[in-house]
Scaffold this active site. Structure first.
Site, mmCIF file in Angstrom:
data_model
loop_
_atom_site.group_PDB
_atom_site.id
_atom_site.type_symbol
_atom_site.label_atom_id
_atom_site.label_comp_id
_atom_site.label_asym_id
_atom_site.label_seq_id
_atom_site.Cartn_x
_atom_site.Cartn_y
_atom_site.Cartn_z
ATOM 1 N N HIS A 7 0.832 -1.204 0.000
ATOM 2 C CA HIS A 7 0.000 0.000 0.000
ATOM 3 C C HIS A 7 0.868 1.255 0.000
ATOM 4 O O HIS A 7 2.090 1.181 0.194
ATOM 5 C CB HIS A 7 -0.904 0.003 1.247
ATOM 6 N N ASP A 60 0.787 5.114 2.045
ATOM 7 C CA ASP A 60 0.142 5.576 3.270
ATOM 8 C C ASP A 60 -0.859 6.706 3.049
ATOM 9 O O ASP A 60 -1.678 6.969 3.922
ATOM 10 C CB ASP A 60 1.196 6.011 4.301
ATOM 11 N N HIS A 102 4.728 -0.010 -0.027
ATOM 12 C CA HIS A 102 5.421 -0.861 0.939
ATOM 13 C C HIS A 102 4.453 -1.850 1.567
ATOM 14 O O HIS A 102 3.230 -1.703 1.436
ATOM 15 C CB HIS A 102 6.087 0.005 2.016
ATOM 16 N N ARG A 106 5.692 -9.096 16.589
ATOM 17 C CA ARG A 106 6.543 -8.045 15.993
ATOM 18 C C ARG A 106 5.981 -6.694 16.408
ATOM 19 O O ARG A 106 4.844 -6.349 16.081
ATOM 20 C CB ARG A 106 6.497 -8.206 14.485
#
Ligand code: AKG
Ligand code: FE2
Length: 279
Positions: free
Chosen positions: A169, A171, A241, A251
């Site tokens: 996507h 941002d 990204h 994570r």
């Protein structure tokens, strides 16, 4: 690839591209302005990452600070926090988040020590400073959202998954398979810069990557999360990204977004800064 080789870049190209000398001087300036013991340093810039408007910095947090922030997320976050509709995250993981608003409320009611709120503010200001320096921002830049997050593989899930933790996507626009990125909701169109500061590396998978289009085969470069490492980039279609599947473990990261549009500034920061000034 040489500096300024812009053939993969799309969208707004009015951003800085630096050579090593300029980068060194930015690092020296960051150090001078920062705390004495800060070891914040930009270690990779556009050319190493195959895109002009990206960098990786190290040293934003010490190990014990990362551990504390992970513990805080585990203790106080909300599953699915920050996404009212249409979460972009895989269903094979849980996504737990904690906003700055939640952090100050917890501090206010005595559930979170004030030193942790200070730590969140300090590290986010350091991140903002590195964004401002790298991109040579010369007008007011505001925080727009601060999110402490952990993505965790669901128990018993196959390790051979082919899904992504976070689909490819941009941002601040909605990307379509033909490469058009539409500046319309539901994307956060006011976001101008993004910064993700990683808090741990004791998990499998979960690599951050930049991609030249929406196909997973088009990965340009990978950033491996580690405590105190940050990836910073402009929020448009020049920086598609995603995040690889988290195959085992949890994570965690501190995600920050910045805007030039004052209307969208993170207003709760005023309360946080007043509160810290008084305390
Ligand atoms: O966690 C990361 O590495 C990236 C997350 C991301 O791209 C986002 O939240 O928009
Ligand atoms: Fe993103």
């Amino acid at each position: 690839m040489g500096f300024g080789d812009g053939k993969q870049f799309r969208g707004n190209q009015n951003y800085a591209v630096f050579d090593t000398e300029v980068l060194l001087s930015i690092n020296i300036q960051i150090r001078r302005r920062g705390k004495q013991n800060s070891k914040l340093e930009i270690v990779k810039s556009g050319p190493d990452l195959k895109g002009a408007n990206r960098f990786v910095a190290e040293g934003l947090l010490w190990k014990n600070q990362c551990r504390s922030l992970v513990d805080i997320i585990k203790k106080f976050s909300i599953v699915g926090d920050g996404y009212d509709t249409g979460s972009p995250h895989t269903k094979m993981e849980t996504f737990e988040g904690m906003s700055l608003e939640r952090a100050i409320l917890l501090t206010y009611y005595g559930l979170l020590k004030i030193k942790y709120l200070k730590m969140i503010v300090q590290v986010s200001e350091d991140a903002k400073q590195s964004i401002t320096r790298y991109f040579r921002v010369e007008k007011p830049l505001y925080f727009t959202y601060t999110h402490l997050v952990c993505r965790s593989a669901l128990k018993g899930i196959s390790k051979n998954r082919t899904d992504l933790s976070h689909e490819i996507h941009a941002d601040n626009c909605n990307i379509y398979p033909d490469g058009i990125c539409e500046k319309q909701p539901p994307s956060y169109i006011w976001r101008d810069y993004s910064a993700i500061i990683y808090l741990n590396n004791d998990f499998d998978g979960g690599e951050f990557f930049f991609s030249s289009n929406t196909q997973p085969e088009s990965i340009e470069t990978i950033v491996q999360p580690a405590c105190g490492r940050m990836v910073g980039f402009s929020s448009g279609s020049e920086n598609l990204h995603g995040v690889n599947a988290v195959r085992k473990g949890s994570r965690c990261a501190l995600a920050l977004w910045f805007t030039f549009d004052e209307i969208y500034r993170e207003k709760v920061r005023d309360w946080v800064y007043d509160f810290l000034d008084e305390g």
